[in-house]
Design an enzyme around this catalytic site. Structure first.
Site, PDB file in Angstrom:
ATOM      1  N   ASP A 100     -18.908 -19.871   9.573  1.00 19.97           N
ATOM      2  CA  ASP A 100     -17.611 -20.548   9.393  1.00 19.97           C
ATOM      3  C   ASP A 100     -16.817 -20.736  10.684  1.00 19.97           C
ATOM      4  O   ASP A 100     -15.828 -21.474  10.708  1.00 19.97           O
ATOM      5  CB  ASP A 100     -16.765 -19.791   8.334  1.00 19.97           C
ATOM      6  CG  ASP A 100     -16.510 -18.317   8.699  1.00 19.97           C
ATOM      7  OD1 ASP A 100     -16.399 -17.489   7.766  1.00 19.97           O
ATOM      8  OD2 ASP A 100     -16.440 -17.983   9.895  1.00 19.97           O
ATOM      9  N   HIS A 115     -26.809 -16.910  12.280  1.00 18.11           N
ATOM     10  CA  HIS A 115     -27.211 -17.886  11.262  1.00 18.11           C
ATOM     11  C   HIS A 115     -26.719 -19.281  11.605  1.00 18.11           C
ATOM     12  O   HIS A 115     -26.700 -20.168  10.743  1.00 18.11           O
ATOM     13  CB  HIS A 115     -26.697 -17.463   9.876  1.00 18.11           C
ATOM     14  CG  HIS A 115     -27.424 -16.260   9.360  1.00 18.11           C
ATOM     15  ND1 HIS A 115     -26.956 -15.508   8.303  1.00 18.11           N
ATOM     16  CD2 HIS A 115     -28.570 -15.663   9.743  1.00 18.11           C
ATOM     17  CE1 HIS A 115     -27.797 -14.513   8.063  1.00 18.11           C
ATOM     18  NE2 HIS A 115     -28.784 -14.585   8.931  1.00 18.11           N
ATOM     19  N   GLY A 188     -18.089  -6.218   5.825  1.00 15.02           N
ATOM     20  CA  GLY A 188     -18.178  -7.284   4.817  1.00 15.02           C
ATOM     21  C   GLY A 188     -19.537  -7.909   4.635  1.00 15.02           C
ATOM     22  O   GLY A 188     -19.655  -9.129   4.521  1.00 15.02           O
TER      23      GLY A 188
HETATM   24  P1  OAD Z   1     -22.569 -11.541   0.567  1.00 13.00           P
HETATM   25  O1  OAD Z   1     -21.828 -12.517  -0.272  1.00 13.00           O
HETATM   26  O2  OAD Z   1     -23.981 -11.186   0.219  1.00 13.00           O
HETATM   27  O3  OAD Z   1     -21.788 -10.150   0.603  1.00 13.00           O
HETATM   28  C1  OAD Z   1     -20.412 -10.142   0.914  1.00 13.00           C
HETATM   29  C2  OAD Z   1     -20.002  -8.685   1.043  1.00 13.00           C
HETATM   30  O4  OAD Z   1     -18.637  -8.655   1.405  1.00 13.00           O
HETATM   31  C3  OAD Z   1     -20.152  -7.909  -0.255  1.00 13.00           C
HETATM   32  O5  OAD Z   1     -20.788  -6.673   0.028  1.00 13.00           O
HETATM   33  C4  OAD Z   1     -18.704  -7.701  -0.726  1.00 13.00           C
HETATM   34  O6  OAD Z   1     -18.553  -6.450  -1.384  1.00 13.00           O
HETATM   35  C5  OAD Z   1     -17.980  -7.697   0.601  1.00 13.00           C
HETATM   36  N1  OAD Z   1     -16.583  -8.094   0.533  1.00 13.00           N
HETATM   37  C6  OAD Z   1     -16.004  -9.006  -0.290  1.00 13.00           C
HETATM   38  N2  OAD Z   1     -14.699  -9.137   0.009  1.00 13.00           N
HETATM   39  C7  OAD Z   1     -14.443  -8.284   1.042  1.00 13.00           C
HETATM   40  C8  OAD Z   1     -13.296  -7.964   1.804  1.00 13.00           C
HETATM   41  N3  OAD Z   1     -12.115  -8.540   1.562  1.00 13.00           N
HETATM   42  N4  OAD Z   1     -13.409  -7.055   2.808  1.00 13.00           N
HETATM   43  C9  OAD Z   1     -14.599  -6.457   3.072  1.00 13.00           C
HETATM   44  N5  OAD Z   1     -15.738  -6.718   2.382  1.00 13.00           N
HETATM   45  C10 OAD Z   1     -15.650  -7.623   1.378  1.00 13.00           C
HETATM   46  O7  OAD Z   1     -22.487 -12.075   2.072  1.00 13.00           O
HETATM   47  P2  OAD Z   1     -23.353 -11.599   3.307  1.00 13.00           P
HETATM   48  O8  OAD Z   1     -23.691 -10.160   3.242  1.00 13.00           O
HETATM   49  O9  OAD Z   1     -22.661 -12.098   4.543  1.00 13.00           O
HETATM   50  O10 OAD Z   1     -27.488 -16.185   4.873  1.00 13.00           O
HETATM   51  O11 OAD Z   1     -24.692 -12.480   3.106  1.00 13.00           O
HETATM   52  C11 OAD Z   1     -25.672 -12.427   4.109  1.00 13.00           C
HETATM   53  C12 OAD Z   1     -26.357 -13.751   4.153  1.00 13.00           C
HETATM   54  O12 OAD Z   1     -26.792 -14.153   2.843  1.00 13.00           O
HETATM   55  C13 OAD Z   1     -25.479 -14.905   4.604  1.00 13.00           C
HETATM   56  O13 OAD Z   1     -25.337 -14.959   5.987  1.00 13.00           O
HETATM   57  C14 OAD Z   1     -26.274 -16.092   4.107  1.00 13.00           C
HETATM   58  C15 OAD Z   1     -26.561 -15.585   2.708  1.00 13.00           C
HETATM   59  O14 OAD Z   1     -27.661 -16.170   2.197  1.00 13.00           O
HETATM   60  C16 OAD Z   1     -27.927 -17.444   5.232  1.00 13.00           C
HETATM   61  O15 OAD Z   1     -27.290 -18.430   4.948  1.00 13.00           O
HETATM   62  C17 OAD Z   1     -29.203 -17.466   6.003  1.00 13.00           C
END
Ligand code: OAD
Length: 248
Positions: A100, A115, A188
């Site tokens: 983003d 990514h 996060g």
């Molecule tokens: P996810 O959507 O899998 O996980 C988001 C995490 O953020 C979760 O563990 C939530 O509990 C946490 N979360 C939500 N709100 C929050 C807040 N306000 N403060 C802190 N934590 C919070 O997203 P990612 O782990 O980033 O890959 O996903 C990894 C990858 O999967 C992405 O980069 C993308 C996706 O497929 C590609 O596009 C290659």
């Protein structure tokens, strides 16, 4: 109030590993939260080379929707805390899974976007890659961009899709940062998508203390030296202040 007793007494090099959760308070949908669905599709059904070759218009429509949505979002306190950390500790870096661009808009510069970036477009072979949209100006690019060098060649989003390997340089840099940091702060991420999900373990195995910030526990929190449960925008700023107090 978090007890920061687990922090090393001297910290100069921090690597921050951020995921979609750091942008949640900026109202950017996460991938696996309840807001991860669009038109009954999941990201995994749209963010793949197969989806793009089968229906490039639909994939570009999805990215145009995401770019338009993200262009209206602002960096939150967590992004600004990361930028503040980099200014105070110049050897610190951010490794982000996010596309983003909010870390950069908060003023951070030492960022590894493993990514890619939703603001970039490129040819399949990466020979041509450029930013085609600056969220600050908000100009709307063509829905489907075409190559300037090869007019009949459609360009794709400059992001890593499922099933694709990460660019070598970003991967090597991220691993080196995790191995050599004084502290690894994970913010996060669900820790489900490799190789990024393995970075905190690399730090841990190298003897680097790992802190996990999330609103709910994950596999990473199960082995982290400390788990701070809470939204990134609330948890990260005080932690950054404590780290800065222990720097230099
Ligand atoms: P996810 O959507 O899998 O996980 C988001 C995490 O953020 C979760 O563990 C939530 O509990 C946490 N979360 C939500 N709100 C929050 C807040 N306000 N403060 C802190 N934590 C919070 O997203 P990612 O782990 O980033 O890959 O996903 C990894 C990858 O999967 C992405 O980069 C993308 C996706 O497929 C590609 O596009 C290659």
């Amino acid at each position: 109030m978090t007890d920061f007793g687990f922090l090393p007494s001297k910290i100069d090099r921090v690597v921050v590993l951020s995921g979609a959760g750091i942008s949640a308070e900026s109202h950017v949908p996460t991938f696996r939260g309840e807001d991860g669905l669009w038109k009954n599709y999941r990201a995994e059904q749209l963010a793949t080379p197969e989806a793009f070759s089968a229906n490039p218009e639909l994939v570009w429509e999805w990215y145009a929707w995401r770019r338009s949505l993200i262009s209206k979002c602002e960096p939150n306190a967590a992004h600004h805390a990361c930028a503040k950390l980099e200014k105070a500790l110049p050897e610190s870096w951010i490794v982000t899974q996010n596309v983003d661009g909010l870390h950069r808009r908060a003023g951070a510069e030492k960022i590894v976007e493993i990514h890619g970036s939703i603001w970039k477009i490129r040819t399949m072979d990466r020979r041509e890659e450029r930013f085609d949209w600056d969220p600050e100006t908000g100009s709307t690019p063509e829905l489907i961009p075409w190559s300037e060098a090869q007019p009949r060649r459609m360009l794709r989003p400059g992001v890593v899709w499922f099933g694709e390997s990460l660019p070598e340089d970003g991967l090597d840099k991220a691993v080196e940062l995790c191995r050599t940091a004084d502290l690894c702060v994970v913010v996060g991420t669900s820790g489900l998508v490799f190789p990024a999900a393995g970075f905190p373990e690399i730090a841990k195995h190298a003897g680097v203390p790992v802190i996990d910030i999330n609103v709910q526990p994950t596999n990473i929190s199960s082995y982290a030296d400390a788990f701070i449960k809470g939204p990134a925008g609330e948890a990260l700023p005080p932690l950054v202040d404590e780290i800065i107090a222990r720097s230099g």
